[in-house]
Design an enzyme around this catalytic site. Structure first.
Site, PDB file in Angstrom:
ATOM      1  CG  ASP A  40      18.520  71.456  40.401  1.00  0.00           C
ATOM      2  OD1 ASP A  40      17.895  72.297  41.081  1.00  0.00           O
ATOM      3  OD2 ASP A  40      18.022  70.831  39.452  1.00  0.00           O
ATOM      4  CB  SER A 131      27.011  72.776  31.262  1.00  0.00           C
ATOM      5  OG  SER A 131      25.674  73.046  30.923  1.00  0.00           O
TER       6      SER A 131
HETATM    7  P1  ADP Z   1      25.248  70.507  35.543  1.00  0.00           P
HETATM    8  O1  ADP Z   1      24.114  69.512  35.455  1.00  0.00           O
HETATM    9  O2  ADP Z   1      24.897  71.857  34.932  1.00  0.00           O
HETATM   10  O3  ADP Z   1      26.524  69.955  35.039  1.00  0.00           O
HETATM   11  P2  ADP Z   1      26.056  70.061  38.336  1.00  0.00           P
HETATM   12  O4  ADP Z   1      25.383  70.545  39.577  1.00  0.00           O
HETATM   13  O5  ADP Z   1      26.111  68.589  38.114  1.00  0.00           O
HETATM   14  O6  ADP Z   1      25.351  70.843  37.115  1.00  0.00           O
HETATM   15  O7  ADP Z   1      27.531  70.619  38.307  1.00  0.00           O
HETATM   16  C1  ADP Z   1      27.821  71.961  38.041  1.00  0.00           C
HETATM   17  C2  ADP Z   1      28.942  72.416  38.948  1.00  0.00           C
HETATM   18  O8  ADP Z   1      28.424  72.715  40.242  1.00  0.00           O
HETATM   19  C3  ADP Z   1      30.049  71.386  39.174  1.00  0.00           C
HETATM   20  O9  ADP Z   1      31.291  72.065  39.050  1.00  0.00           O
HETATM   21  C4  ADP Z   1      29.842  70.954  40.629  1.00  0.00           C
HETATM   22  O10 ADP Z   1      31.084  70.623  41.238  1.00  0.00           O
HETATM   23  C5  ADP Z   1      29.319  72.235  41.225  1.00  0.00           C
HETATM   24  N1  ADP Z   1      28.612  72.161  42.518  1.00  0.00           N
HETATM   25  C6  ADP Z   1      27.954  71.140  43.090  1.00  0.00           C
HETATM   26  N2  ADP Z   1      27.445  71.522  44.287  1.00  0.00           N
HETATM   27  C7  ADP Z   1      27.785  72.830  44.461  1.00  0.00           C
HETATM   28  C8  ADP Z   1      27.585  73.816  45.484  1.00  0.00           C
HETATM   29  N3  ADP Z   1      26.896  73.545  46.582  1.00  0.00           N
HETATM   30  N4  ADP Z   1      28.123  75.065  45.306  1.00  0.00           N
HETATM   31  C9  ADP Z   1      28.819  75.377  44.191  1.00  0.00           C
HETATM   32  N5  ADP Z   1      29.031  74.505  43.200  1.00  0.00           N
HETATM   33  C10 ADP Z   1      28.535  73.250  43.334  1.00  0.00           C
END
Ligand code: ADP
Length: 187
Positions: A40, A131
Site C-alpha cells: 500500500d 493479507s
Molecule cells: P496486508 O496488510 O494485506 O498483509 P502487506 O502489504 O503488508 O499487505 O503484505 C502483502 C504482501 O505484499 C506481502 O507478501 C508483501 O511481501 C508484499 N509486498 C510488499 N511490497 C510489495 C511490492 N512493492 N510489490 C509486490 N508485493 C509487495
C-alpha cells in the site's frame, strides 16, 4: 510459471507490483484507503498524490466508515505504469489463522477486484499476495484461497484475459507455485 486456461492466462512471477504495466494493479489496502505500510505504501509513494485524492473522494462519497473487508474500489494509477489501481481489503488474521469467515473475505477481495476490472473492460490485472504481510494470514492457506478464486473466476470473465501474481520474494513465489501445481493437477 505460466498456465493457460482456455484463452486466458495465469502468471506467477517474482517482482515489485509498482513496476507492472498491466491495465490495473491491485492494492492490499486497509479500510481507511489513506495509505499504510507494505505494498500500500509503495503504491502511494510511486503513484503520487492523485491516487490519495481519489481515495479520499471515495471515502467521502461512498464509504464514510471505510471500505469493508472483501470489497474493492478503483482509482487512477497516477504516475504508475498501470492505468488503474484497484484497492481491496483482505481480512486480518489475528492469531495467524485463516478460519472459514476470513477465507470468505479473502476470496471476496480477489473476486470483487477481478469483477470490477472485468466490468471496466480491463484486459490484464496484477495482484499482490493479499493479507499475508501486516495482516498476518498464513501464506500457505492464503495462497491456496487466492489461486482457487482466480482459477474459478477467470475463465468465466468476458474481458480480463491475463492475471498476474506479482510476488515480492522468492519464498512467496515458491509457495504459490507449489500450490498452483497441486491445484491444476486436481482439475
Ligand atoms: P496486508 O496488510 O494485506 O498483509 P502487506 O502489504 O503488508 O499487505 O503484505 C502483502 C504482501 O505484499 C506481502 O507478501 C508483501 O511481501 C508484499 N509486498 C510488499 N511490497 C510489495 C511490492 N512493492 N510489490 C509486490 N508485493 C509487495
Amino acid at each position: 510459471m505460466e498456465i493457460k486456461l482456455g484463452n486466458k492466462k495465469l502468471i506467477l512471477k517474482i517482482g515489485d507490483i509498482t513496476e507492472e504495466n498491466t491495465d490495473a494493479i491491485v492494492n492490499a489496502a486497509n479500510p481507511t484507503l489513506l495509505g499504510g505500510g507494505g505494498v500500500d505504501g509503495a503504491i502511494h509513494r510511486k503513484g503520487g498524490s492523485k491516487i490519495l485524492e481519489e481515495c479520499k473522494k471515495i471515502r467521502k462519497e461512498q464509504y464514510p466508515d471505510g471500505l469493508p473487508f472483501g470489497e474493492a474500489v478503483i482509482t487512477t494509477g497516477g504516475n504508475l505504469k498501470a492505468r488503474y489501481v484497484i484497492h481491496t481489503v483482505g481480512p486480518i488474521c489475528d492469531r495467524g489463522v485463516l478460519d472459514t469467515e476470513k477465507t470468505k473475505l479473502l476470496s471476496n477481495a480477489y473476486k470483487n477486484s477481478l469483477l470490477l476490472a472485468d466490468r471496466l473492460h480491463l484486459k490484464s490485472v496484477a495482484f499482490p499476495s493479499i493479507s499475508t504481510g501486516a495482516y498476518r494470514c498464513p501464506l500457505d492457506d492464503a495462497s491456496k484461497v487466492a489461486l482457487k478464486t482466480i482459477l474459478d473466476l477467470l475463465p468465466k470473465l468476458k474481458n480480463v484475459e491475463t492475471v498476474i501474481f506479482t510476488l515480492f520474494t522468492k519464498d512467496i513465489y515458491n509457495v504459490y507455485s507449489k500450490n498452483l501445481k497441486e491445484l491444476i493437477k486436481d482439475r
